[in-house]
Design a protein around this motif. Sequence first.
Motif, PDB file in Angstrom:
ATOM      1  N   TYR A   1      -0.776  -4.983  -3.181  1.00  0.00           N
ATOM      2  CA  TYR A   1       0.057  -5.838  -2.345  1.00  0.00           C
ATOM      3  C   TYR A   1       1.253  -6.328  -3.160  1.00  0.00           C
ATOM      4  O   TYR A   1       1.114  -6.669  -4.354  1.00  0.00           O
TER       5      TYR A   1
ATOM      6  N   ARG B   1       2.824  -7.678   1.334  1.00  0.00           N
ATOM      7  CA  ARG B   1       2.822  -6.405   2.067  1.00  0.00           C
ATOM      8  C   ARG B   1       2.069  -5.364   1.259  1.00  0.00           C
ATOM      9  O   ARG B   1       2.228  -5.270   0.044  1.00  0.00           O
ATOM     10  N   GLU B   2       1.252  -4.594   1.963  1.00  0.00           N
ATOM     11  CA  GLU B   2       0.485  -3.560   1.274  1.00  0.00           C
ATOM     12  C   GLU B   2       1.386  -2.394   0.901  1.00  0.00           C
ATOM     13  O   GLU B   2       2.218  -1.945   1.693  1.00  0.00           O
TER      14      GLU B   2
END
Length: 392
Positions: A164, A168-169
């Motif tokens: 991450y 956000r991945e």
Amino acid sequence: MRSAGSGRHAPLVAAAGILLLCVAGRARAQEVQAENVTVAEGGQAEINCKLHQYDGSIVVIQNPSRQTLFFNGTRALKDERFQLVEFTQKQVRIVLSNARLEDEGGYFCQLYTEDTHHQIAILTVLVPPENPLVEVKEQAVEGGEVELTCSVPRSRPAATLRWYRDRREIKGISSKQEIGKVFSITNVVRFRVERKDHSSIVTCEATHPALRGQRKQTQYVLDVQYSPTARIHPPQGVMREGDTLVLTCAVNGNPLPTDIKWSRANDSLPERALIEGEVLTIPNLSLLDNGTYVCQVANKHGRSSDQYVLVVYDPGAIVEAQTSVPYAIVGGILALLVFLVICVLIVMVWCSIRQKGSYLTHEASGLDEHGEAREAFLNGGDGHKRKEEFFI
């Protein structure tokens, strides 16, 4: 004789047959049940054997290696991690502390009667992951790519790793290797970095059934190297003879430059100049100190410099005051004032013209009335009208 003997023993045989049937029926009525158990490595597991219609027969608990742990409530195997905490006509309960991976397997709950009854309780040992390990392949430099590796050397079943960044991945490439009963997991991610990414955080997260919804996380602070920048903060106001000049060179870069060089273009620094790192001080200024002063810095990724032009004035010189208001704003304000003045003048002229026109109209109307009366008087009431000219 044989038939007579047979007749005498017939009641005994019948009684023995009835007793065997009762024992067999009682044996068939007794039952044992076991429940499967899952435990995390190092945790505590309970092995339960439930008894139905128990009549005091022998109960034996064995481990996956078929070693007897307890015989009718008596310890048989010297392993203090196993404790018999309950033995009743309805249940036998054993507690295993500090469960190990080698403890995994089927535990036998056996009820010995004329017919042996047993059930197997399957013990499953999970190996939860430790906090992930994050490593960088090589030093990150602005404009290039950084490669990070996240790893969990031991888990069972295999843990799941995710990256991450800014919540956000980011997708990586995952792989696993089986080592005995456990798995080693790695996840590699690559992305481009700039100087603005320096000190930003990237997180590797591990999930696993043994964590029961919790997550193991490791944060990595990006170390992005970049070329330096230099900026001189000038003094406020004008400099006059006798004043003290203090210049500060603000330096940025990674690695941070430590060697800051001060110089004067086409000349040497005044002898009384004092340099303390990023600060240059020149006391008791004179006209001979005029010139361009330069601050230079460098690291292994590049160089940077900034300059300041010093102008020293006489103590009695009149210098145009400096203002922090931008010229564009001043010009806009002046233009607005001129426009307002013009509008006021136009309104005043228009009002003046309107009032004058109204006065002339009324005056002309009065002249017409007096002219007609005069003409009537001169003509003696005659209806004939003559044309006369009046000069005003």
